[in-house]
Scaffold this motif. Structure first.
Motif, PDB file in Angstrom:
ATOM      1  N   TYR A 102     -29.340  64.823  -0.351  1.00  0.00           N
ATOM      2  CA  TYR A 102     -29.718  66.135  -0.559  1.00  0.00           C
ATOM      3  C   TYR A 102     -28.462  67.057  -0.654  1.00  0.00           C
ATOM      4  O   TYR A 102     -27.495  66.991   0.213  1.00  0.00           O
ATOM      5  N   ALA A 103     -28.393  68.210  -1.284  1.00  0.00           N
ATOM      6  CA  ALA A 103     -27.374  69.081  -1.286  1.00  0.00           C
ATOM      7  C   ALA A 103     -27.733  70.014  -0.170  1.00  0.00           C
ATOM      8  O   ALA A 103     -28.502  70.213   0.162  1.00  0.00           O
ATOM      9  N   ASP A 104     -26.463  70.303   0.263  1.00  0.00           N
ATOM     10  CA  ASP A 104     -26.504  71.178   1.736  1.00  0.00           C
ATOM     11  C   ASP A 104     -27.554  72.385   1.526  1.00  0.00           C
ATOM     12  O   ASP A 104     -28.103  72.911   2.309  1.00  0.00           O
ATOM     13  N   SER A 105     -27.425  73.020   0.179  1.00  0.00           N
ATOM     14  CA  SER A 105     -28.217  74.334   0.157  1.00  0.00           C
ATOM     15  C   SER A 105     -29.659  73.966   0.005  1.00  0.00           C
ATOM     16  O   SER A 105     -30.381  75.177   0.043  1.00  0.00           O
ATOM     17  N   VAL A 106     -30.263  72.793  -0.204  1.00  0.00           N
ATOM     18  CA  VAL A 106     -31.711  72.614  -0.107  1.00  0.00           C
ATOM     19  C   VAL A 106     -32.005  71.760   1.219  1.00  0.00           C
ATOM     20  O   VAL A 106     -33.251  71.413   1.319  1.00  0.00           O
ATOM     21  N   LYS A 107     -31.120  71.101   1.791  1.00  0.00           N
ATOM     22  CA  LYS A 107     -31.442  70.358   2.983  1.00  0.00           C
ATOM     23  C   LYS A 107     -32.389  71.039   3.923  1.00  0.00           C
ATOM     24  O   LYS A 107     -32.319  72.134   4.426  1.00  0.00           O
ATOM     25  N   GLY A 108     -33.313  70.379   4.259  1.00  0.00           N
ATOM     26  CA  GLY A 108     -34.438  70.859   5.333  1.00  0.00           C
ATOM     27  C   GLY A 108     -35.593  71.582   4.499  1.00  0.00           C
ATOM     28  O   GLY A 108     -36.625  72.162   5.263  1.00  0.00           O
ATOM     29  N   ARG A 109     -35.530  71.936   3.258  1.00  0.00           N
ATOM     30  CA  ARG A 109     -36.290  72.708   2.488  1.00  0.00           C
ATOM     31  C   ARG A 109     -37.006  71.736   1.530  1.00  0.00           C
ATOM     32  O   ARG A 109     -38.117  72.117   1.315  1.00  0.00           O
ATOM     33  N   PHE A 110     -36.189  71.081   0.926  1.00  0.00           N
ATOM     34  CA  PHE A 110     -36.940  70.213  -0.399  1.00  0.00           C
ATOM     35  C   PHE A 110     -36.817  68.806   0.317  1.00  0.00           C
ATOM     36  O   PHE A 110     -36.021  68.370   1.100  1.00  0.00           O
ATOM     37  N   THR A 111     -37.762  68.113  -0.344  1.00  0.00           N
ATOM     38  CA  THR A 111     -38.116  66.774  -0.182  1.00  0.00           C
ATOM     39  C   THR A 111     -38.301  65.881  -1.372  1.00  0.00           C
ATOM     40  O   THR A 111     -39.204  66.372  -2.273  1.00  0.00           O
ATOM     41  N   ILE A 112     -37.131  64.891  -1.659  1.00  0.00           N
ATOM     42  CA  ILE A 112     -37.331  63.934  -2.785  1.00  0.00           C
ATOM     43  C   ILE A 112     -38.194  62.624  -2.351  1.00  0.00           C
ATOM     44  O   ILE A 112     -38.135  62.225  -1.335  1.00  0.00           O
ATOM     45  N   SER A 113     -39.047  62.381  -3.129  1.00  0.00           N
ATOM     46  CA  SER A 113     -39.818  61.205  -2.893  1.00  0.00           C
ATOM     47  C   SER A 113     -40.165  60.349  -4.227  1.00  0.00           C
ATOM     48  O   SER A 113     -40.221  60.894  -5.315  1.00  0.00           O
ATOM     49  N   ARG A 114     -40.604  59.009  -4.245  1.00  0.00           N
ATOM     50  CA  ARG A 114     -41.137  58.269  -5.393  1.00  0.00           C
ATOM     51  C   ARG A 114     -42.530  57.881  -4.980  1.00  0.00           C
ATOM     52  O   ARG A 114     -43.064  57.652  -3.881  1.00  0.00           O
ATOM     53  N   GLY A 115     -43.248  57.598  -6.148  1.00  0.00           N
ATOM     54  CA  GLY A 115     -44.529  57.128  -6.037  1.00  0.00           C
ATOM     55  C   GLY A 115     -44.699  55.613  -5.813  1.00  0.00           C
ATOM     56  O   GLY A 115     -43.504  55.028  -5.618  1.00  0.00           O
ATOM     57  N   ILE A 116     -45.695  55.122  -5.413  1.00  0.00           N
ATOM     58  CA  ILE A 116     -45.814  53.515  -4.999  1.00  0.00           C
ATOM     59  C   ILE A 116     -45.531  52.897  -6.185  1.00  0.00           C
ATOM     60  O   ILE A 116     -44.719  51.903  -6.058  1.00  0.00           O
ATOM     61  N   ALA A 117     -45.664  53.103  -7.411  1.00  0.00           N
ATOM     62  CA  ALA A 117     -45.149  52.301  -8.465  1.00  0.00           C
ATOM     63  C   ALA A 117     -43.857  52.625  -9.090  1.00  0.00           C
ATOM     64  O   ALA A 117     -43.162  51.832  -9.692  1.00  0.00           O
ATOM     65  N   ARG A 118     -43.188  53.607  -8.351  1.00  0.00           N
ATOM     66  CA  ARG A 118     -41.646  53.700  -8.413  1.00  0.00           C
ATOM     67  C   ARG A 118     -41.428  54.434  -9.529  1.00  0.00           C
ATOM     68  O   ARG A 118     -40.223  54.840  -9.982  1.00  0.00           O
ATOM     69  N   ASN A 119     -42.366  54.873 -10.512  1.00  0.00           N
ATOM     70  CA  ASN A 119     -41.925  55.443 -11.763  1.00  0.00           C
ATOM     71  C   ASN A 119     -42.260  56.855 -11.934  1.00  0.00           C
ATOM     72  O   ASN A 119     -42.407  57.520 -12.885  1.00  0.00           O
ATOM     73  N   MET A 120     -42.583  57.384 -10.592  1.00  0.00           N
ATOM     74  CA  MET A 120     -42.889  58.651 -10.699  1.00  0.00           C
ATOM     75  C   MET A 120     -41.912  59.274  -9.342  1.00  0.00           C
ATOM     76  O   MET A 120     -41.738  58.783  -8.315  1.00  0.00           O
ATOM     77  N   VAL A 121     -41.212  60.408  -9.477  1.00  0.00           N
ATOM     78  CA  VAL A 121     -40.802  60.909  -8.445  1.00  0.00           C
ATOM     79  C   VAL A 121     -40.948  62.424  -8.449  1.00  0.00           C
ATOM     80  O   VAL A 121     -41.276  63.095  -9.146  1.00  0.00           O
ATOM     81  N   PHE A 122     -40.845  62.819  -7.063  1.00  0.00           N
ATOM     82  CA  PHE A 122     -41.343  64.304  -6.907  1.00  0.00           C
ATOM     83  C   PHE A 122     -40.341  64.901  -6.094  1.00  0.00           C
ATOM     84  O   PHE A 122     -39.547  64.391  -5.427  1.00  0.00           O
TER      85      PHE A 122
END
Length: 122
Positions: A60-80
């Motif tokens: 994460y960039a420092d400016s968003v750490k603790g506020r934003f969360t990146i994740s992938r779907g089970i099929a790995r072709n979706m990112v959130f």
């Protein structure tokens, strides 16, 4: 070839939340590292977050750490990108990107989506 389509942007008040989605298609899409970048008017595109191919490592960039969360779907072709405690300075066009490494530079990504607008009002 990998195609990326973002969705989930919109207008939200400061302190609110949004969840961005990125759908990746193509033969090697699920094997790629994925990143989120953003670009505000008159500014350069900047790194927000990245996730490796398995979803086991995130950055994460420092400016968003603790506020934003990146994740992938089970099929790995979706990112959130779950964005909480949004601030007016988070206003930008958010882009999804795919590459072979979880870098923080735009040059490290080979494929880009068209972007989705996020506007945070004060």
């Amino acid at each position: 070839q990998v195609q990326l389509v973002e969705s989930g942007g919109g207008l939200v008040q400061a302190g609110g939340s949004l969840r961005l989605s990125c759908a990746a298609s193509g033969r090697t899409a699920s094997d790629k590292a994925m990143g989120w970048f953003r670009q505000a008017p008159g500014k350069e595109r900047e790194f927000v977050a990245a996730i490796n191919w398995s979803g086991g490592s995130t950055f994460y960039a420092d400016s968003v750490k603790g506020r934003f969360t990146i994740s992938r779907g089970i099929a790995r072709n979706m990112v959130f990108l779950q964005m909480n405690s949004l601030k007016p300075e988070d206003t930008a066009v958010y882009f999804c990107a795919a590459g072979w490494t979880t870098g923080r530079r735009t040059e490290e990504y080979d494929y880009w989506g068209q972007g989705t607008q996020v506007t945070v009002s004060s």
